[in-house]
Design a protein around this motif. Structure first.
Motif, PDB file in Angstrom:
ATOM      1  N   ASP A 104      30.274  -9.950  23.035  1.00 23.98           N
ATOM      2  CA  ASP A 104      30.214  -9.107  21.828  1.00 23.98           C
ATOM      3  C   ASP A 104      31.624  -8.663  21.436  1.00 23.98           C
ATOM      4  OD1 ASP A 104      27.385  -9.197  22.075  1.00 23.98           O
ATOM      5  OD2 ASP A 104      27.437  -7.470  23.438  1.00 23.98           O
ATOM      6  N   PHE A 105      32.399  -8.306  22.443  1.00 23.86           N
ATOM      7  CA  PHE A 105      33.783  -7.874  22.229  1.00 23.86           C
ATOM      8  C   PHE A 105      34.586  -8.999  21.574  1.00 23.86           C
ATOM      9  CE2 PHE A 105      38.155  -6.960  23.374  1.00 23.86           C
ATOM     10  CZ  PHE A 105      38.247  -5.580  23.282  1.00 23.86           C
ATOM     11  N   ASN A 106      34.393 -10.219  22.090  1.00 25.69           N
ATOM     12  CA  ASN A 106      35.120 -11.368  21.536  1.00 25.69           C
ATOM     13  C   ASN A 106      34.691 -11.656  20.097  1.00 25.69           C
ATOM     14  OD1 ASN A 106      36.430 -11.599  23.951  1.00 25.69           O
ATOM     15  ND2 ASN A 106      35.138 -13.240  24.748  1.00 25.69           N
ATOM     16  N   ALA A 107      33.381 -11.489  19.827  1.00 25.46           N
ATOM     17  CA  ALA A 107      32.876 -11.728  18.460  1.00 25.46           C
ATOM     18  C   ALA A 107      33.533 -10.742  17.490  1.00 25.46           C
ATOM     19  CB  ALA A 107      31.358 -11.585  18.434  1.00 25.46           C
ATOM     20  N   LEU A 108      33.656  -9.494  17.918  1.00 29.49           N
ATOM     21  CA  LEU A 108      34.301  -8.475  17.081  1.00 29.49           C
ATOM     22  C   LEU A 108      35.782  -8.804  16.866  1.00 29.49           C
ATOM     23  CD1 LEU A 108      33.902  -4.690  17.037  1.00 29.49           C
ATOM     24  CD2 LEU A 108      36.119  -5.547  17.808  1.00 29.49           C
ATOM     25  N   ALA A 109      36.445  -9.251  17.925  1.00 32.23           N
ATOM     26  CA  ALA A 109      37.868  -9.589  17.803  1.00 32.23           C
ATOM     27  C   ALA A 109      38.066 -10.754  16.821  1.00 32.23           C
ATOM     28  CB  ALA A 109      38.440  -9.941  19.176  1.00 32.23           C
ATOM     29  N   GLU A 110      37.128 -11.710  16.847  1.00 33.40           N
ATOM     30  CA  GLU A 110      37.224 -12.846  15.904  1.00 33.40           C
ATOM     31  C   GLU A 110      37.047 -12.373  14.463  1.00 33.40           C
ATOM     32  OE1 GLU A 110      34.569 -16.090  17.116  1.00 33.40           O
ATOM     33  OE2 GLU A 110      35.300 -15.852  19.175  1.00 33.40           O
ATOM     34  N   ASP A 111      36.109 -11.430  14.253  1.00 34.24           N
ATOM     35  CA  ASP A 111      35.909 -10.899  12.895  1.00 34.24           C
ATOM     36  C   ASP A 111      37.160 -10.168  12.410  1.00 34.24           C
ATOM     37  OD1 ASP A 111      33.360 -11.886  12.525  1.00 34.24           O
ATOM     38  OD2 ASP A 111      32.364 -10.065  13.222  1.00 34.24           O
ATOM     39  N   LEU A 112      37.816  -9.469  13.324  1.00 29.18           N
ATOM     40  CA  LEU A 112      39.043  -8.761  12.944  1.00 29.18           C
ATOM     41  C   LEU A 112      40.138  -9.769  12.570  1.00 29.18           C
ATOM     42  CD1 LEU A 112      40.774  -6.274  12.571  1.00 29.18           C
ATOM     43  CD2 LEU A 112      41.196  -6.228  15.037  1.00 29.18           C
ATOM     44  N   GLN A 113      40.228 -10.811  13.371  1.00 31.29           N
ATOM     45  CA  GLN A 113      41.233 -11.844  13.094  1.00 31.29           C
ATOM     46  C   GLN A 113      40.959 -12.498  11.728  1.00 31.29           C
ATOM     47  OE1 GLN A 113      41.492 -13.998  16.669  1.00 31.29           O
ATOM     48  NE2 GLN A 113      43.703 -14.247  16.518  1.00 31.29           N
ATOM     49  N   ASP A 114      39.678 -12.756  11.442  1.00 30.41           N
ATOM     50  CA  ASP A 114      39.315 -13.369  10.156  1.00 30.41           C
ATOM     51  C   ASP A 114      39.667 -12.439   8.986  1.00 30.41           C
ATOM     52  OD1 ASP A 114      38.423 -15.587  11.495  1.00 30.41           O
ATOM     53  OD2 ASP A 114      36.290 -15.100  11.327  1.00 30.41           O
ATOM     54  N   ALA A 115      39.424 -11.147   9.175  1.00 29.95           N
ATOM     55  CA  ALA A 115      39.736 -10.191   8.100  1.00 29.95           C
ATOM     56  C   ALA A 115      41.248 -10.117   7.872  1.00 29.95           C
ATOM     57  CB  ALA A 115      39.189  -8.800   8.446  1.00 29.95           C
ATOM     58  N   LEU A 116      42.010 -10.193   8.957  1.00 31.37           N
ATOM     59  CA  LEU A 116      43.476 -10.153   8.849  1.00 31.37           C
ATOM     60  C   LEU A 116      43.994 -11.428   8.175  1.00 31.37           C
ATOM     61  CD1 LEU A 116      44.163  -8.685  12.404  1.00 31.37           C
ATOM     62  CD2 LEU A 116      44.746  -7.540  10.256  1.00 31.37           C
ATOM     63  N   THR A 117      43.411 -12.559   8.546  1.00 28.12           N
ATOM     64  CA  THR A 117      43.814 -13.838   7.943  1.00 28.12           C
ATOM     65  C   THR A 117      43.501 -13.832   6.447  1.00 28.12           C
ATOM     66  OG1 THR A 117      43.425 -14.984  10.016  1.00 28.12           O
ATOM     67  CG2 THR A 117      43.515 -16.359   8.056  1.00 28.12           C
ATOM     68  N   ALA A 118      42.322 -13.326   6.097  1.00 28.63           N
ATOM     69  CA  ALA A 118      41.919 -13.284   4.679  1.00 28.63           C
ATOM     70  C   ALA A 118      42.884 -12.426   3.864  1.00 28.63           C
ATOM     71  CB  ALA A 118      40.492 -12.751   4.560  1.00 28.63           C
ATOM     72  N   ALA A 119      43.509 -11.437   4.517  1.00 32.44           N
ATOM     73  CA  ALA A 119      44.458 -10.553   3.820  1.00 32.44           C
ATOM     74  C   ALA A 119      45.896 -11.071   3.936  1.00 32.44           C
ATOM     75  CB  ALA A 119      44.353  -9.142   4.393  1.00 32.44           C
ATOM     76  N   ASN A 120      46.037 -12.298   4.436  1.00 33.02           N
ATOM     77  CA  ASN A 120      47.370 -12.924   4.566  1.00 33.02           C
ATOM     78  C   ASN A 120      48.328 -12.168   5.482  1.00 33.02           C
ATOM     79  OD1 ASN A 120      46.844 -15.121   2.806  1.00 33.02           O
ATOM     80  ND2 ASN A 120      47.042 -13.705   1.074  1.00 33.02           N
ATOM     81  N   VAL A 121      47.793 -11.507   6.491  1.00 33.94           N
ATOM     82  CA  VAL A 121      48.656 -10.849   7.480  1.00 33.94           C
ATOM     83  C   VAL A 121      49.221 -11.944   8.396  1.00 33.94           C
ATOM     84  CG1 VAL A 121      48.708  -9.212   9.409  1.00 33.94           C
ATOM     85  CG2 VAL A 121      47.313  -8.712   7.381  1.00 33.94           C
ATOM     86  N   PRO A 122      50.544 -11.990   8.579  1.00 34.14           N
ATOM     87  CA  PRO A 122      51.136 -13.041   9.410  1.00 34.14           C
ATOM     88  C   PRO A 122      50.588 -13.024  10.840  1.00 34.14           C
ATOM     89  CG  PRO A 122      52.841 -11.731   8.326  1.00 34.14           C
ATOM     90  CD  PRO A 122      51.531 -11.058   8.049  1.00 34.14           C
ATOM     91  N   THR A 123      50.518 -14.217  11.436  1.00 35.47           N
ATOM     92  CA  THR A 123      49.925 -14.356  12.777  1.00 35.47           C
ATOM     93  C   THR A 123      50.568 -13.415  13.797  1.00 35.47           C
ATOM     94  OG1 THR A 123      49.604 -16.656  12.209  1.00 35.47           O
ATOM     95  CG2 THR A 123      49.239 -16.076  14.501  1.00 35.47           C
ATOM     96  N   SER A 124      51.895 -13.276  13.746  1.00 32.94           N
ATOM     97  CA  SER A 124      52.569 -12.420  14.734  1.00 32.94           C
ATOM     98  C   SER A 124      52.071 -10.977  14.630  1.00 32.94           C
ATOM     99  CB  SER A 124      54.080 -12.459  14.510  1.00 32.94           C
ATOM    100  OG  SER A 124      54.385 -11.961  13.229  1.00 32.94           O
ATOM    101  N   GLN A 125      51.804 -10.529  13.409  1.00 39.84           N
ATOM    102  CA  GLN A 125      51.307  -9.166  13.197  1.00 39.84           C
ATOM    103  C   GLN A 125      49.844  -9.048  13.610  1.00 39.84           C
ATOM    104  OE1 GLN A 125      52.912  -6.378  12.208  1.00 39.84           O
ATOM    105  NE2 GLN A 125      54.854  -7.477  12.238  1.00 39.84           N
ATOM    106  N   GLN A 126      49.091 -10.117  13.390  1.00 39.13           N
ATOM    107  CA  GLN A 126      47.683 -10.126  13.844  1.00 39.13           C
ATOM    108  C   GLN A 126      47.654  -9.970  15.359  1.00 39.13           C
ATOM    109  OE1 GLN A 126      45.187 -13.319  12.545  1.00 39.13           O
ATOM    110  NE2 GLN A 126      46.142 -13.483  10.536  1.00 39.13           N
ATOM    111  N   ASN A 127      48.526 -10.733  16.022  1.00 39.84           N
ATOM    112  CA  ASN A 127      48.571 -10.703  17.486  1.00 39.84           C
ATOM    113  C   ASN A 127      48.984  -9.326  17.994  1.00 39.84           C
ATOM    114  OD1 ASN A 127      47.794 -13.334  17.440  1.00 39.84           O
ATOM    115  ND2 ASN A 127      49.838 -14.179  17.824  1.00 39.84           N
TER     116      ASN A 127
END
Ligand code: HEM
Length: 143
Positions: A104-127
């Protein structure tokens, strides 16, 4: 003004500046996220993804979405060093008894990553954000 008065005045000014700085959004830190406002939009999208994700949507069916979004935005801003102070419940307290698993934790982390990607946040900042949230695993996951 006496010497003591000057010292006291200087201390008061320093304290007020420190408190104000600690609670003011730090534009440079939050810039990759579109500022505090952009971070709020990312959180909104993130929570919508959680509610739509069949792997974990059940957890959020009775959630106070408005509060959840506000608390998450301040928490993200806080852990990023953006100058906010998270004022919500502790991670242990709020997730206790929910029987959240690592999957469940991993599923939530993936959703956060997807939301960050959709907002064009650079990968280094996502990490950066994900890395600062990752240690909370031990207080959130129970099984
Ligand atoms: C690092 C990971 C996580 C963080 C940073 C986090 C953060 C938060 C925050 C800030 C709140 C609101 C606290 C408050 O109201 O004072 C909250 C509530 C909640 N979280 Fe998490 N959470 C995480 C992981 C999870 C996971 C994996 C699940 C389930 C899949 C989950 C389910 C919930 C639920 C159901 C609530 C309560 C919502 C409500 O009843 O209004 N959280 N979380």
């Amino acid at each position: 003004m006496s010497r003591i008065q000057s010292i006291v005045t200087a201390l008061v000014v320093a304290t007020i500046s420190f408190v104000a700085a600690a609670q003011m959004p730090n534009d440079a830190v939050l810039a990759p996220y579109g500022g505090y406002e952009g971070l709020g939009k990312i959180t909104h999208d993130f929570v919508e993804r959680l509610q739509k994700n069949p792997r974990i949507s059940a957890f959020f069916k009775d959630a106070d979405v408005e509060r959840l979004e506000a608390m998450l935005t301040d928490q993200f801003c806080d852990v990023l060093g953006g100058g906010c102070k998270y004022s919500g419940k502790s991670m242990k307290e709020v997730h206790a008894g929910k029987r959240i698993a690592t999957a469940d934790f991993n599923a939530l982390a993936e959703d956060l990553q997807d939301a960050l990607t959709a907002a064009n946040v650079p990968t280094s900042q996502q990490n950066k954000l994900i890395a600062r949230l990752a240690p909370m695993h031990r207080d959130v996951v129970e099984k």
